[in-house]
Write a protein that holds these residues in place. Structure first.
Motif, short mmCIF file in Angstrom:
data_model
loop_
_atom_site.label_atom_id
_atom_site.label_comp_id
_atom_site.label_asym_id
_atom_site.label_seq_id
_atom_site.Cartn_x
_atom_site.Cartn_y
_atom_site.Cartn_z
N THR A 47 38.40 38.58 12.15
CA THR A 47 38.34 37.44 11.85
C THR A 47 39.43 36.89 11.09
O THR A 47 41.08 37.40 11.46
CB THR A 47 37.49 38.12 10.38
N ASN A 98 41.91 39.68 0.53
CA ASN A 98 42.19 40.89 1.58
C ASN A 98 40.18 41.86 0.75
O ASN A 98 40.35 42.74 2.29
CB ASN A 98 43.46 41.84 0.24
N ALA A 99 39.67 41.67 0.03
CA ALA A 99 38.72 42.18 -0.17
C ALA A 99 37.27 42.04 0.52
O ALA A 99 36.67 42.33 1.15
CB ALA A 99 38.17 41.71 -1.54
N MET A 100 37.58 40.54 1.50
CA MET A 100 36.73 40.18 2.08
C MET A 100 37.13 40.53 4.08
O MET A 100 36.61 40.47 4.23
CB MET A 100 37.51 38.44 2.32
N ARG A 101 37.80 41.33 3.70
CA ARG A 101 38.67 42.35 4.95
C ARG A 101 38.41 41.30 6.07
O ARG A 101 37.60 40.81 7.30
CB ARG A 101 37.36 42.94 5.81
N PRO A 102 39.70 40.93 6.44
CA PRO A 102 40.05 39.71 7.40
C PRO A 102 41.19 40.35 8.29
O PRO A 102 41.59 41.83 7.81
CB PRO A 102 40.35 38.67 7.03
N ASP A 103 41.03 40.64 9.79
CA ASP A 103 41.92 40.77 10.45
C ASP A 103 43.13 40.38 10.74
O ASP A 103 44.12 41.41 10.61
CB ASP A 103 41.35 41.35 11.88
N VAL A 122 48.33 43.63 1.78
CA VAL A 122 46.89 43.48 2.19
C VAL A 122 46.90 44.70 3.36
O VAL A 122 47.76 45.26 3.68
CB VAL A 122 46.67 42.05 2.77
N ASP A 123 45.68 44.87 4.08
CA ASP A 123 45.63 45.45 4.66
C ASP A 123 45.33 45.17 6.19
O ASP A 123 45.73 45.86 7.24
CB ASP A 123 44.25 46.36 4.87
N CYS A 124 45.38 43.68 6.83
CA CYS A 124 45.41 43.21 7.69
C CYS A 124 46.54 42.73 7.90
O CYS A 124 47.66 43.25 7.53
CB CYS A 124 44.82 41.71 7.42
N ARG A 311 43.93 51.53 13.03
CA ARG A 311 42.71 51.87 12.13
C ARG A 311 42.47 53.36 13.20
O ARG A 311 41.41 54.07 12.22
CB ARG A 311 41.62 50.70 12.46
#
Lengths: 320, 431
Positions: A47, A98-103, A122-124, A311
């Motif tokens: 995403t 970020n909570a919606m987990r985009p890449d 953010v993680d992405c 990941r």
């Protein structure tokens, strides 16, 4: 392949070999785009969110198309109209997304350093699509690719960047990239549109455009933003065009095979002569737009690869 | 209340000396000063319980900090008189001189009385308020300077909101001159510095931040000095931070104008590059300067051209700082870190202890007409006992201020306040 960055926030953090890696892959994508070869497997299942806090047509379209060609699910968010108006801070917006987990997160923001700040939360993978007057890395990369394809190399070239340097993130990223690849960079423009301390950037500064263009291989024009006129940086459009607008006469001082570039959108008759901009023998402006998609595909491909590696490493540590 | 402080190293900014000695504190003043560390005084005169062995550590006059922001009224969640008072005591600051840039501004005798009452209730140190020079700090109409002085205002300032209209400022100065009031100015050309987040130069351009030329400070001080010459007002420049502003200050002093100047601890110890990757805790006003400027202002403190060092304590909550650099609020807390941070200049050999305390205690007290700031017999017993060598790693979450916005989080510092006395009474003791 040597590219292990988590984000693409600016040219400042890139090494010359990493820039070359990016450009090589971009070349591949440019060919694939021309031959209409499908590459939707590259980002399949990923995403991409385009968050633009500042209006944009071409950069947004370019990132959207790049993502779609690579098979990502792309979502565009026009942030001026959204939550910031309701008082939400940049960091809260970032955490929500970020909570919606985009890449992949592609961000443009009117303030310098804002994309940097957001990337810390953010993680992405985050791609800077322009932050204030700071950096616009994919623009510098697409310019570099265009130059490399037109000139056959990206070193020992003489390149003039002309116009509003002070307010331009495109200029900053280009100065850094072209300097890293060992080119001679000249800046041409009125002193009011030069950033302070520019003499320490390893560039030559010219107030006289004809002097500045003498024997250069590349002429890179910048857009003059209308609001600069109100700020009293220049007296009028016509005086600016007279002294710093690129026309055939001034271009005559450059090398005969010099190319003309412009990041767009152009103000014909303000910084560039309309006929010159359309001259297919000199102007590579359309090619720049084409390379923009290829460069963004390459950047997202590489960031997605390092995202997968990171990941996988996390999964291993979770299992262990 | 009697206290005998023995075995101390007395840091005396009046004589410029550091020497072993002892102090007898009684009825809120220094009743006696001894040149021997353990004077021969019988226990019938001063009982054992009323003796304190300083163990060879330094005793200096308590710090008088001009320009502290306490966020009452308006933003009490950032800092209250209670929290700021505790932070001051822990930092060896015995007199806080507060700024009027609260919401609303302190521009009437009534609001001044409110904060004096709050300060008396809540703060363990002396609090002296400054009042706004113009109503609402808007630069249009002067405040009731006379009434405000009667109510206890020690100086008048619009803080960082520079009075743009020179006619308004000249009238306020003329009026203040007649009353003998002290005006504290913020030397800055306001149009040139509008919107700036950093000092112009290579770093600002690299980071793409809106910047102001250091020349804006010189233009500000030049204008103010011309007005001082015109009106004869008593004037203190809150912060002089650039090389270019120093000659103007020097000339004004040489010409005999009643002018003094201050500088913040940040401009003495940090430079523009400390902002690094947009670290907003390093965003202060005026912005951090080049290293050359930092050197020049340190030298100016040494020579006495700059009279006063302050913390310019400005509490900001996390929300005001966790923003893109341009949008983030300016300012840093400093009451507790002032002394340990300035010890950097002592350990680097730039400034000795008497010079530091001349700028921290003696000069600000003199400027405000206070008796404190000295170690002489009869002076108020406002004192700080500190160890200039003790190492510490600063943890911002251990600060007593409600706001934790210090640029020195994680910094390795040397110098620790051990005990603070206000009017002869211990108000803080290091745990």
């Amino acid at each position: 392949m040597s590219f292990s960055h988590r984000h693409l926030l600016g040219i400042e953090a890139l090494r010359p070999d990493e820039i070359s890696t990016l450009l090589d892959l971009s070349d591949t994508y440019a060919e694939r785009n021309r031959t209409r070869t499908s590459c939707t497997e590259v980002l399949a299942g990923m995403t991409q969110i385009n968050m633009f806090f500042e209006s944009s047509t071409r950069t947004l379209a370019s990132f959207e198309l790049a993502g779609k060609r690579l098979g990502a699910g792309v979502m565009n968010m026009a942030m001026q109209a959204s939550s910031l108006k309701k008082g939400e801070t940049l960091i809260d917006t970032a955490l929500t997304l970020n909570a919606m987990r985009p890449d992949l997160l592609v961000v443009r923001h009117p303030h310098s350093g804002a994309v940097d700040l957001l990337s810390q939360k953010v993680d992405c993978a985050v791609l800077n699509a322009g932050d204030g007057r700071h950096e616009h890395p994919t623009q510098a990369l697409l310019d570099a690719l265009t130059i490399r394809r037109a000139k056959g190399r990206l070193h020992r070239l003489s390149i003039a960047i002309c116009g509003d340097i002070a307010h331009s993130r495109v200029a900053r990223s280009n100065i850094m990239l072209l300097g890293k690849m060992e080119n001679r960079v000249r800046l041409v423009g009125p002193q009011t549109l030069m950033p302070s301390g520019i003499e320490d950037f390893g560039v030559e500064v010219f107030e006289d455009m004809r002097e500045g263009l003498r024997d250069v291989d590349v002429v890179m024009m910048l857009r003059l933003q209308k609001e600069r006129m109100d700020g009293g940086f220049i007296p009028s459009e016509r005086e600016y065009y007279h002294r710093y607008g690129l026309d055939a006469e001034k271009l005559g001082y450059a090398r005969d095979d010099a190319i003309v570039m412009h990041p767009g959108p152009m103000n014909r008759g303000v910084e560039i002569d309309g006929t010159l901009a359309d001259d297919i023998n000199r102007s590579v402006i359309q090619e720049q737009v084409e390379m923009g998609v290829a460069v963004r595909m390459a950047a997202m491909d590489l960031l997605a690869q390092s995202l997968r590696v990171r990941r996988a490493a996390q999964d291993v540590s979770v299992m262990a | 209340m009697t206290l005998l402080l023995t075995n101390a190293r007395l840091v005396d900014p009046e004589t410029g000396t550091v020497a072993p000695g002892a102090l007898l504190l009684r009825n809120g003043v220094i009743a006696e000063r001894f040149d021997t560390p353990t004077p021969d005084i019988g226990t019938d005169h001063v009982p054992q319980d009323n003796r304190r062995d300083a163990q060879g550590k330094c005793v200096a006059p308590g710090i008088v900090d001009i320009g502290v922001k306490i966020c009452e009224p308006g933003e009490r969640h950032k800092e209250s008189y209670g929290s700021a008072g505790l932070a001051a005591a822990a930092g060896g600051v015995t007199t806080i001189v507060t700024r009027p840039d609260t919401a609303p501004a302190i521009d009437t005798p009534e609001s001044l009385e409110f904060i004096r009452r709050r300060a008396n209730e809540a703060a363990p140190v002396h609090v002296l308020p400054m009042a706004a020079l113009t109503k609402g700090r808007e630069g249009r109409e002067m405040t009731e300077i006379g009434f405000l002085m009667d109510a206890g205002a020690v100086a008048f300032t619009d803080c960082d909101s520079v009075v743009r209209d020179t006619k308004v400022l000249s009238r306020a100065m003329t009026y203040a001159r007649a009353l003998g009031a002290l005006i504290v100015g913020h030397p800055q050309e306001p149009n040139l510095s509008a919107g700036a987040a950093t000092t112009s130069g290579k770093f600002a351009s690299l980071r793409g931040l809106p910047a102001v030329s250091p020349m804006a400070e010189r233009m500000g001080i030049d204008r103010d000095i011309a007005l001082i010459e015109m009106t004869g007002v008593r004037y203190h420049a809150d912060q002089i931070t650039t090389t270019r502003a120093l000659p103007a200050l020097e000339r004004a002093k040489r010409n005999g104008f009643d002018v003094t100047a201050g500088v913040s601890m940040h401009h003495l110890t940090l430079n523009e590059y400390d902002v690094a990757d947009y670290r907003t805790f390093f965003k202060v006003k005026p912005p951090l300067r080049a290293e050359d400027d930092r050197h020049a202002v340190v030298e100016a403190v040494k020579s006495g051209l700059i009279d006063v060092i302050g913390s310019f304590h400005t509490p900001q909550d996390e929300e005001s700082k966790r923003l893109p650099f341009e949008e983030a609020a300016s300012g840093a807390v400093g009451l507790e870190t002032l002394l340990p941070v300035l010890m950097r200049l002592y350990h680097s050999g730039d400034l000795d202890l008497p010079t530091l305390f001349r700028a921290l205690s003696l000069n600000p007290a003199r400027r405000l007409g206070l008796e404190c700031g000295r170690l002489a017999k009869g002076a108020p017993a406002d004192l700080v006992l500190f160890d200039p060598d003790k190492p510490l790693v600063l943890d911002r979450f251990k600060l007593l201020s409600k706001s934790k916005n210090t640029p020195f989080d994680g910094a390795r510092l040397q110098g620790k306040v051990l005990e603070t006395f206000v009017s002869g009474t211990s108000v803080y003791r290091s745990p």
